[in-house]
Design a protein around this motif. Structure first.
Motif, mmCIF file in Angstrom:
data_model
loop_
_atom_site.group_PDB
_atom_site.id
_atom_site.type_symbol
_atom_site.label_atom_id
_atom_site.label_comp_id
_atom_site.label_asym_id
_atom_site.label_seq_id
_atom_site.Cartn_x
_atom_site.Cartn_y
_atom_site.Cartn_z
ATOM 1 N N UNK A 37 -4.490 -12.265 5.126
ATOM 2 C CA UNK A 37 -3.037 -12.113 5.164
ATOM 3 C C UNK A 37 -2.299 -13.024 4.192
ATOM 4 N N UNK A 38 -2.988 -13.430 3.117
ATOM 5 C CA UNK A 38 -2.316 -14.204 2.077
ATOM 6 C C UNK A 38 -2.479 -13.501 0.735
ATOM 7 N N UNK A 56 7.144 -13.869 2.984
ATOM 8 C CA UNK A 56 6.304 -12.683 2.857
ATOM 9 C C UNK A 56 6.645 -11.915 1.586
ATOM 10 N N UNK A 57 5.763 -11.003 1.187
ATOM 11 C CA UNK A 57 6.012 -10.163 0.005
ATOM 12 C C UNK A 57 7.318 -9.388 0.143
ATOM 13 N N UNK A 58 7.555 -8.885 1.349
ATOM 14 C CA UNK A 58 8.774 -8.113 1.623
ATOM 15 C C UNK A 58 9.063 -8.218 3.118
ATOM 16 N N UNK A 59 10.188 -7.674 3.542
ATOM 17 C CA UNK A 59 10.576 -7.752 4.948
ATOM 18 C C UNK A 59 9.560 -7.068 5.858
ATOM 19 N N UNK A 83 3.049 -8.080 5.863
ATOM 20 C CA UNK A 83 2.324 -9.108 6.618
ATOM 21 C C UNK A 83 1.451 -9.938 5.685
ATOM 22 N N UNK A 84 1.797 -9.938 4.410
ATOM 23 C CA UNK A 84 1.078 -10.732 3.412
ATOM 24 C C UNK A 84 1.977 -11.891 2.997
#
Length: 167
Positions: free
Chosen positions: A79-80, A149-152, A155-156
């Motif tokens: 998740x990263x 996070x990458x976006x709203x 989950x990354x």
């Protein structure tokens, strides 16, 4: 039964220890020609405020913190982002997945906390925070993590900022 007569069974048990219910994972290794060996791993007690899972992002941050407490490196690394930035103020700063993994591997060498207490999780858009305590055998740490996070809806994680204080 697996190769060469080795049988592995995993069992979850709850026992009363020091007037508290404690969950354990038992891994039983028995070989037809050798005595029984038990590996007992005391599980981390998880205490979470009731509203820390009332949205998908809060649930993810809760699960991410539980993964840290239980040493679930696979979940954390899944998740990263490959360009993750992680700063633990006053301790270290890493950039990139390889450096992040090295720090996670170091953490896996430490004893598991006796208890993870999550007091609150707050999220908005592509950011979130969590704060609480990690109770170790002989010391307690207060923590506050800030997640980006990458976006709203992602989950990354692309950035993690951690404040950790011995209390």
């Amino acid at each position: 039964m697996s190769a060469k007569g080795l049988r592995v069974e995993k069992k979850n048990w709850s026992i009363l220890f020091k007037n508290q219910m404690v969950e354990m994972n038992l891994t039983v290794h028995s070989v037809l020609w050798a005595p029984l060996r038990l590996k007992i791993e005391i599980m981390t007690k998880i205490t979470i405020a009731p509203d820390c899972g009332n949205s998908p992002k809060k649930t993810f941050i809760r699960d991410f913190n539980i993964a840290f407490a239980k040493g679930n490196a696979a979940f954390i690394l899944d998740h990263v982002d490959e360009n993750i930035k992680w700063c633990v103020y006053g301790d270290f700063e890493v950039n990139g997945e390889a450096a992040f993994k090295k720090e996670i591997d170091k953490m896996l060498e430490y004893p598991r906390p006796e208890e993870l207490i999550i007091d609150s999780i707050v999220t908005h858009g592509k950011e979130g925070t969590a704060n609480g305590f990690m109770v170790m055998e002989d010391v307690t740490y207060a923590f506050c993590d800030i997640y980006k996070f990458r976006s709203a809806g992602s989950r990354i994680l692309i950035e993690l900022k951690s404040f950790v204080v011995k209390v």
